[in-house]
Design an enzyme around this catalytic site. Sequence first.
Site, short mmCIF file in Angstrom:
data_model
loop_
_atom_site.label_atom_id
_atom_site.label_comp_id
_atom_site.label_asym_id
_atom_site.label_seq_id
_atom_site.Cartn_x
_atom_site.Cartn_y
_atom_site.Cartn_z
N GLU A 323 48.29 36.80 52.37
CA GLU A 323 49.60 37.02 52.02
C GLU A 323 50.48 36.32 53.20
O GLU A 323 51.27 37.34 53.58
CB GLU A 323 49.76 38.60 51.87
CG GLU A 323 49.06 39.04 50.47
CD GLU A 323 49.27 40.43 50.21
OE1 GLU A 323 49.88 41.21 50.93
OE2 GLU A 323 48.57 40.81 49.18
N ASN A 366 44.22 33.66 51.24
CA ASN A 366 44.25 34.43 50.36
C ASN A 366 45.86 34.77 49.92
O ASN A 366 46.51 35.10 50.77
CB ASN A 366 43.49 35.50 50.47
CG ASN A 366 43.32 36.40 49.42
OD1 ASN A 366 43.05 35.76 48.27
ND2 ASN A 366 43.34 37.70 49.22
N HIS A 401 46.53 39.63 40.81
CA HIS A 401 47.12 41.05 40.18
C HIS A 401 48.06 40.83 39.18
O HIS A 401 48.99 40.44 39.35
CB HIS A 401 47.55 41.53 41.34
CG HIS A 401 46.60 41.94 42.47
ND1 HIS A 401 45.71 43.05 42.30
CD2 HIS A 401 46.62 41.61 43.82
CE1 HIS A 401 44.74 43.17 43.26
NE2 HIS A 401 45.46 42.37 44.30
N GLU A 430 40.83 38.90 43.77
CA GLU A 430 41.40 40.45 43.46
C GLU A 430 41.93 40.80 42.10
O GLU A 430 42.98 41.63 41.82
CB GLU A 430 42.67 40.82 44.43
CG GLU A 430 42.10 40.79 45.76
CD GLU A 430 43.31 40.94 46.98
OE1 GLU A 430 44.09 41.59 46.55
OE2 GLU A 430 43.34 40.60 47.86
N ASP A 432 42.78 42.16 38.69
CA ASP A 432 43.18 43.32 37.90
C ASP A 432 44.23 43.26 36.79
O ASP A 432 44.98 42.04 36.93
CB ASP A 432 43.27 44.63 38.47
CG ASP A 432 44.16 44.55 39.45
OD1 ASP A 432 45.23 43.76 39.70
OD2 ASP A 432 44.05 45.52 40.38
#
Length: 664
Positions: A323, A366, A401, A430, A432
Site C-alpha cells: 500500500e 502489493n 477487496h 487478498e 474478498d
Amino acid sequence: MQMRLLARLALATLVVAAPLSLALQSQAAQAADPVTVLTSDFEDGTVQSWGGRSAETLANSTTVAHGGTHSLAVTGRTAAWQGPALSVLSTFAKGTAYTISVWVRMADTSDSARLSVERRTSGTASYDTVVGNTAVTSGGWVNLVGHYTLAYDVDFLSVYVETASTTGSLYIDDVTATYVPAQPIQTDIPSVKDVVTEFPVGAAITGAEILNEHGQLLTKHFGSVTPGNALKWDATEPTENTFTYTQADPLIAYAKSNGLAIRGHTFVWHNQTPSWVFLDANGAAMTATAENKALLLSRLENHIRNVAAHYGDTIGTWDVVNEVIDESQSDGMRRSTWYTITGLDYIRTAFRVAREVLPNATLCINDYNTNVAAKRDALYNLVSQLLNEGVPIDCVGHQMHINVSWPAVSDVEASIQKFATLGVEQQVTEMDVSIYTSSSESYTTPPAERLLAQAYVYRDMFALFREYADDITSVTLWGLADDNTWLDTYPVARKDAPLLFDTVLQAKSAYWGVVDPTKISTTTSSSPSASSSPSASSSSSSSSSPSASASTSASPGTSACSVAYRVTGSWTGGFQGDVKITNTGTAAINGWTLAWTFTGGQTVTQLWNGTVSQSGSAVTVTNASYNGTVAAGGSTSIGFLGSWAGTNPVPTAFTVNGTACAVA
Ligand code: XIL
C-alpha cells in the site's frame, strides 16, 4: 484478444440478465441452534464474577438497565483501558468461534467503547479486539457484538470492555457468549484447488484456521496460505531487534507439513508497525533529516534480513511493500512516514535486501484498488520506474477487496492487461467480496440476493483470472470462511459474509460461482432482501447503525433527475464516493448544481468532474466546463474523496438545480 473480448461480453450479458430478484438456495446445511455458554444479566443483585481490570469500582446498579431492572456500574476509572472484565478461561474452548454480545452505556459522558479479550501464555499478555471503538453515550444502550476464536493455549483469558479516550463511568448489561456447534465440512463437493488448476488458490489464515474442522476445510480446498497478521512487523519485531515468531511459526509449520505454498505478508507497511520504528535516536518522532533516513533504512534492512532469513525458502513469495500508492498525491506516493523520511528509498532498500537474502523468492509490491484507473496508473508508473532502475520487483499484487456491485470486471481486466506489459507476475493477494455497497448498510443475516450477486462476482472474477492465467500466478482469498473475516470490523462493525464458505463452514453460492457456476442455485425461495432488516446495533436515538440505504426515501418517476450516491471505497477516516446524476426529464440540462446534506459530519476533501463547496454539512457541486450538458436520458458522474469519523451514512436527499431528485 478477440476471444477474450467475446468472453467478456458474454459474461457482462449474463450479469445483467441474472435474475437478482430470485432468492438464493438455502445454505447447504442448516446451522444448528447456538449454545449459550455465558450470561450476565445482573438481575440477582450481584456483580456475577465480574471484576475491574485495575482499581476501578464495580457494583450492581438499578439506576439504568438494558433488560430487567439491574445492570453493572463501573465507576472510579482512572485510565481509559480500565473497565469490567470477566474470566472466560474455563468457559471458552480453543478453536470454537464464539459470538460475544454486551450492552454498554456511559453514565454521563460520551466516548467510544470497545470489546476485547486479554489472553496470557506463560505470563506474556496479548490483546485481541472483538469489537472496535463504537460510539457510546449516556442517552441509550449500545450493543457491541463480535466474534472470537481462541487459537492458542492460554493460562489466562478474560473478556473486557474499555473506552477509547475518557475515564467516565459506564454501565454494562446482558452479556452473552454463544457458539454454533461446528458442523462437519462437506467432503462430497469438489475441492477448489482441483477445479482451479491454473494457479494456486490460497486463503489468509490466523491461528483459528488451522484447527479442527477449519484445518480440514483449508487443506481440502486450498493450495496456498497467507498469514493474515502473523508476519507483520508488530508481530515479528515488536521491540527493536527482538524477533518473535510465536504467532507465525505454528502457521508456517502447519502449511509446510500439509504441502501448502506460503505467501509472506508483509515486510513494509504503514500500518501494524510498532511506533519505535519511527522514533529518532532521542526517542522523538522522526523528522526528515539525513540521519533519520539512515536510521530508518537500517532498521528496515535489519528487519527484513532477520525475518526473511528465519523462513528462507519456506516462504516462496513475499509482499515486500504494501500500500505505498496514494493516487491523490501529485507524485502518486502515499505520505507514510516511510515516504516522508526516505522518499522512494525505502522501497528500493526493501527489495534489494529481500533479494539478497531470498534469491529464489517471488518479490511483490502489493496494493488495493488497482482496478481504479488513477491508482493503477500511479502504481504502474512507480513499478516501471523502479524496474528501469533495476529494483528486483517480480510481481504486482492486486489485493481485490471488492464488493457485490463493484468494480466492473472490465476495470480489473484493464489492470491485468496494463501490468502485463511490464512483464511482471501478477497475483491476486487478498480477495474478498463484501455483501455491502456502502458503510451505512448493516444486516444481521446476509440477504439472499446479495449472496447471489456475490456468487456472480466470484464466477466472473475467477473466469477472468483463469483467462489470464499466463499473467496471474496465484489467487488468495482474505480468509477461509465467513466466521472469521476482517470485514466484520472494517470499515464499520457489522456482520459481513465475503468468502466462499459460510459461518459454519458450508459451501455458499460464492463457492459454486468459482467451482461450477451452473450450480449457483436460484430455485429455493426465501424472502428477498427488502424484507431482511438492517441490524439494530444500538437502541439509543443516536444510533450507530443508520438506516440501510438511500433508496428508501426515493420517489422514482416523479422527478426530472435521479441521483445515485455510492461509497466506492472506505478506510479509517476516509472514503471515496461517486455520485451519478441522471436526467430523467425530456429536455437537456444545461449547466447543473447538485446539492446534498451529510448527516454524519463528513467532509469532501477533494472532488473531480465538478467544483465543490461545502458549508457545514451542506455540499454543493457545480459542473465542470465539459460536463454541464446532460441530454434527456443521459447521465454524468462526479467522484470525490471525503473524510468521516464514527459513521459514514449515505445522504438521503439530493437536488439538481434546486429540484429534488429521485434517489437511485
Ligand atoms: C487486515 C487483517 O486481516 C486484520 O485482522 C487486521 O486487523 C488489519 O489488517 N490490506 C492488507 C491486509 O494488506 O494486511 C489487511 O489485513 C487488510 C487490508
